[in-house]
Design a protein around this motif. Structure first.
Motif, PDB file in Angstrom:
ATOM      1  N   VAL A 189     -38.767  17.887  47.713  1.00  0.00           N
ATOM      2  CA  VAL A 189     -39.682  17.248  46.936  1.00  0.00           C
ATOM      3  C   VAL A 189     -40.574  16.230  47.869  1.00  0.00           C
ATOM      4  CG1 VAL A 189     -40.290  15.797  45.003  1.00  0.00           C
ATOM      5  CG2 VAL A 189     -38.522  17.333  44.859  1.00  0.00           C
ATOM      6  N   ASN A 190     -40.039  15.338  48.492  1.00  0.00           N
ATOM      7  CA  ASN A 190     -40.709  14.379  49.329  1.00  0.00           C
ATOM      8  C   ASN A 190     -41.363  14.785  50.545  1.00  0.00           C
ATOM      9  OD1 ASN A 190     -39.466  12.237  47.812  1.00  0.00           O
ATOM     10  ND2 ASN A 190     -37.563  12.028  49.153  1.00  0.00           N
ATOM     11  N   ARG A 191     -41.117  16.126  50.989  1.00  0.00           N
ATOM     12  CA  ARG A 191     -41.725  16.505  52.132  1.00  0.00           C
ATOM     13  C   ARG A 191     -43.146  17.351  51.824  1.00  0.00           C
ATOM     14  NH1 ARG A 191     -36.909  18.842  54.159  1.00  0.00           N
ATOM     15  NH2 ARG A 191     -37.223  20.954  53.559  1.00  0.00           N
ATOM     16  N   TYR A 192     -43.150  17.758  50.639  1.00  0.00           N
ATOM     17  CA  TYR A 192     -44.576  18.287  50.380  1.00  0.00           C
ATOM     18  C   TYR A 192     -45.500  17.458  49.964  1.00  0.00           C
ATOM     19  CZ  TYR A 192     -47.408  22.073  48.122  1.00  0.00           C
ATOM     20  OH  TYR A 192     -48.326  22.790  47.770  1.00  0.00           O
ATOM     21  N   GLN A 193     -46.873  17.671  50.191  1.00  0.00           N
ATOM     22  CA  GLN A 193     -47.752  16.798  49.882  1.00  0.00           C
ATOM     23  C   GLN A 193     -48.367  16.845  48.540  1.00  0.00           C
ATOM     24  OE1 GLN A 193     -48.993  14.420  52.222  1.00  0.00           O
ATOM     25  NE2 GLN A 193     -46.889  15.122  53.100  1.00  0.00           N
ATOM     26  N   LEU A 252     -47.010  31.778  31.772  1.00  0.00           N
ATOM     27  CA  LEU A 252     -47.020  31.307  32.992  1.00  0.00           C
ATOM     28  C   LEU A 252     -45.655  31.112  33.647  1.00  0.00           C
ATOM     29  CD1 LEU A 252     -48.749  30.473  35.614  1.00  0.00           C
ATOM     30  CD2 LEU A 252     -48.824  28.035  34.447  1.00  0.00           C
ATOM     31  N   VAL A 253     -44.754  30.481  33.139  1.00  0.00           N
ATOM     32  CA  VAL A 253     -43.500  30.308  33.786  1.00  0.00           C
ATOM     33  C   VAL A 253     -42.805  31.652  33.967  1.00  0.00           C
ATOM     34  CG1 VAL A 253     -41.089  29.314  33.601  1.00  0.00           C
ATOM     35  CG2 VAL A 253     -43.069  27.844  33.114  1.00  0.00           C
ATOM     36  N   ARG A 254     -42.946  32.388  33.043  1.00  0.00           N
ATOM     37  CA  ARG A 254     -42.251  33.783  32.926  1.00  0.00           C
ATOM     38  C   ARG A 254     -42.795  34.412  33.900  1.00  0.00           C
ATOM     39  NH1 ARG A 254     -42.660  34.542  27.741  1.00  0.00           N
ATOM     40  NH2 ARG A 254     -44.703  35.782  27.861  1.00  0.00           N
ATOM     41  N   SER A 255     -44.123  34.518  34.223  1.00  0.00           N
ATOM     42  CA  SER A 255     -44.575  35.267  35.378  1.00  0.00           C
ATOM     43  C   SER A 255     -44.229  34.912  36.701  1.00  0.00           C
ATOM     44  CB  SER A 255     -46.231  35.573  35.258  1.00  0.00           C
ATOM     45  OG  SER A 255     -46.673  34.186  35.553  1.00  0.00           O
ATOM     46  N   ILE A 256     -44.011  33.830  36.826  1.00  0.00           N
ATOM     47  CA  ILE A 256     -43.499  32.849  38.113  1.00  0.00           C
ATOM     48  C   ILE A 256     -42.073  33.510  38.370  1.00  0.00           C
ATOM     49  CG2 ILE A 256     -42.737  30.981  39.461  1.00  0.00           C
ATOM     50  CD1 ILE A 256     -45.548  29.612  38.116  1.00  0.00           C
ATOM     51  N   ILE A 257     -41.175  33.426  37.467  1.00  0.00           N
ATOM     52  CA  ILE A 257     -39.949  33.829  37.503  1.00  0.00           C
ATOM     53  C   ILE A 257     -39.694  35.244  37.900  1.00  0.00           C
ATOM     54  CG2 ILE A 257     -37.745  34.218  35.902  1.00  0.00           C
ATOM     55  CD1 ILE A 257     -38.428  31.251  36.697  1.00  0.00           C
ATOM     56  N   GLN A 258     -40.554  36.203  37.251  1.00  0.00           N
ATOM     57  CA  GLN A 258     -40.517  37.557  37.453  1.00  0.00           C
ATOM     58  C   GLN A 258     -40.875  37.773  39.065  1.00  0.00           C
ATOM     59  OE1 GLN A 258     -39.481  40.104  35.783  1.00  0.00           O
ATOM     60  NE2 GLN A 258     -39.043  38.646  34.231  1.00  0.00           N
ATOM     61  N   ALA A 259     -41.944  37.003  39.500  1.00  0.00           N
ATOM     62  CA  ALA A 259     -42.227  37.055  41.015  1.00  0.00           C
ATOM     63  C   ALA A 259     -41.021  36.403  41.731  1.00  0.00           C
ATOM     64  CB  ALA A 259     -43.608  36.163  41.267  1.00  0.00           C
ATOM     65  N   LEU A 260     -40.457  35.355  41.431  1.00  0.00           N
ATOM     66  CA  LEU A 260     -39.183  35.013  42.160  1.00  0.00           C
ATOM     67  C   LEU A 260     -38.198  36.291  42.087  1.00  0.00           C
ATOM     68  CD1 LEU A 260     -39.185  31.206  41.172  1.00  0.00           C
ATOM     69  CD2 LEU A 260     -39.544  32.176  43.438  1.00  0.00           C
ATOM     70  N   ARG A 279     -42.093  32.424  48.239  1.00  0.00           N
ATOM     71  CA  ARG A 279     -41.128  31.536  47.309  1.00  0.00           C
ATOM     72  C   ARG A 279     -41.383  30.088  47.246  1.00  0.00           C
ATOM     73  NH1 ARG A 279     -37.178  33.673  49.470  1.00  0.00           N
ATOM     74  NH2 ARG A 279     -36.647  31.970  51.070  1.00  0.00           N
ATOM     75  N   MET A 280     -41.702  29.395  48.133  1.00  0.00           N
ATOM     76  CA  MET A 280     -41.846  28.013  48.192  1.00  0.00           C
ATOM     77  C   MET A 280     -43.129  27.701  47.240  1.00  0.00           C
ATOM     78  SD  MET A 280     -41.179  27.085  52.294  1.00  0.00           S
ATOM     79  CE  MET A 280     -41.806  25.501  52.152  1.00  0.00           C
ATOM     80  N   HIS A 281     -44.223  28.651  47.379  1.00  0.00           N
ATOM     81  CA  HIS A 281     -45.481  28.284  46.530  1.00  0.00           C
ATOM     82  C   HIS A 281     -45.068  28.469  45.236  1.00  0.00           C
ATOM     83  CE1 HIS A 281     -48.253  27.547  49.432  1.00  0.00           C
ATOM     84  NE2 HIS A 281     -48.130  28.540  50.256  1.00  0.00           N
ATOM     85  N   TYR A 282     -44.278  29.663  44.881  1.00  0.00           N
ATOM     86  CA  TYR A 282     -43.868  29.819  43.427  1.00  0.00           C
ATOM     87  C   TYR A 282     -42.924  28.482  42.894  1.00  0.00           C
ATOM     88  CZ  TYR A 282     -45.201  34.659  43.822  1.00  0.00           C
ATOM     89  OH  TYR A 282     -46.046  35.987  44.282  1.00  0.00           O
ATOM     90  N   VAL A 283     -42.044  27.899  43.571  1.00  0.00           N
ATOM     91  CA  VAL A 283     -41.418  27.111  43.330  1.00  0.00           C
ATOM     92  C   VAL A 283     -42.080  25.734  43.193  1.00  0.00           C
ATOM     93  CG1 VAL A 283     -39.449  25.589  43.796  1.00  0.00           C
ATOM     94  CG2 VAL A 283     -39.038  27.986  44.098  1.00  0.00           C
ATOM     95  N   ASN A 284     -43.083  25.342  43.963  1.00  0.00           N
ATOM     96  CA  ASN A 284     -43.984  24.197  44.054  1.00  0.00           C
ATOM     97  C   ASN A 284     -44.649  24.308  42.695  1.00  0.00           C
ATOM     98  OD1 ASN A 284     -42.787  23.444  46.511  1.00  0.00           O
ATOM     99  ND2 ASN A 284     -44.527  24.070  47.575  1.00  0.00           N
ATOM    100  N   ALA A 285     -45.061  25.522  42.093  1.00  0.00           N
ATOM    101  CA  ALA A 285     -45.940  25.625  40.996  1.00  0.00           C
ATOM    102  C   ALA A 285     -44.725  25.527  39.822  1.00  0.00           C
ATOM    103  CB  ALA A 285     -46.361  26.991  40.851  1.00  0.00           C
TER     104      ALA A 285
END
Length: 280
Positions: A88-92, A122-130, A145-151
């Motif tokens: 969490v701290n590393r991401y800008q 929106l969450v459901r679609s991100i979960i499907q992508a993951l 994966r990182m972009h999906y998790v950050n979202a």
């Protein structure tokens, strides 16, 4: 594995699919954040002594030091998104101060953290992508994966932010919600938190602002600002290695002495003693 086992993460981010019908372990303790999405199934989440129902489509957030276990009423499919505080701290983030605090103080919520109805699909679609990415080894899959998790983290934070003061009127109008959002977004800028400045930003008199806020929220605006700021400072003391003068600079205090006086007034303990107590 034994009951009461402390769960650790060996990398900063993990995404895990699980399909289970029984959880024999009790009081597992986390050392990281864990978002739990219920793909299918229902049952109970026991967390820190509370029993909470879960069902398909729920997104739950567990935080470091939480104790938990699941009771399945039927076979359940989970997607577990696990990440460390360092991740969490590393991401800008644009609003890192607020996101950190919201994540850490989410455990008072009951069950699903989603409060914004449009966020469910929106969450459901991100979960499907993951889920798709778990079984793929395509080019740039780790970055995706990182972009999906950050979202998901940002969606979680903005939904947690909708949990407002405990005594906020159920039918509170939009203006008070906007004022609260303004305060949270500018908590590190003391000049923007002065009553005349807030009042001017929302087109009301500063004399009316005080009575209006108390009527809507059941507490004074000064108390709300102080308590929100204190929560953030406590978070810094407990979960970061920042020095006192760095925390003072971050929140706009003139120096360490000024910050310590503010903290001791509200918490009856010095900053250094508080840090020692939570580390013990």
């Amino acid at each position: 594995m034994q009951a009461g086992k402390i769960e650790s993460l060996h990398q900063s981010l993990e995404v895990i699919y699980k399909k289970i019908d029984y959880c024999p372990l009790k009081d597992l303790q986390l050392t990281f954040f864990q978002m739990v999405y219920v793909i299918a199934g229902h049952g109970y989440l026991n967390i820190n002594g509370h029993r909470i129902t879960y069902k398909t489509g729920n997104l739950m957030l567990l935080t470091p030091n939480d104790y938990y276990n699941f009771e399945m009423e039927e076979t359940t499919e989970f997607l577990l998104i696990r990440f460390t505080s360092d991740y969490v701290n590393r991401y800008q983030w644009k609003n890192i101060c607020e996101i950190e605090c919201l994540l850490y103080y989410s455990t008072h919520l009951t069950g699903c953290i989603l409060r914004n109805e449009p966020d469910y699909p929106l969450v459901r679609s991100i979960i499907q992508a993951l889920l798709h990415g778990i079984h793929q080894d395509d080019l740039y899959e780790e970055d995706l994966r990182m972009h999906y998790v950050n979202a998901l983290i940002v969606i979680a934070a903005r939904n947690i932010a909708k949990i407002k003061p405990a005594h906020l009127k159920v039918n509170a109008d939009k203006r008070i919600l906007d004022i609260i959002n303004y305060i949270q977004s500018n908590i590190c800028s003391p000049e923007k938190l002065k009553a005349p400045v807030i009042a001017a930003a929302f087109g009301i008199s500063d004399s009316y602002l005080g009575s209006y806020f108390k009527n809507q929220c059941g507490e004074t605006i000064q108390h709300f600002i102080a308590q929100y700021k204190l929560r953030l400072i406590e978070h810094r003391l407990q979960f970061s290695d920042r020095r006192i003068h760095e925390i003072a600079d971050e929140f706009g205090f003139t120096d360490e002495s000024h910050l310590n006086k503010f903290f001791k007034k509200h918490r009856n303990v010095s900053l250094s003693q508080y840090r020692k107590d939570v580390a013990a």
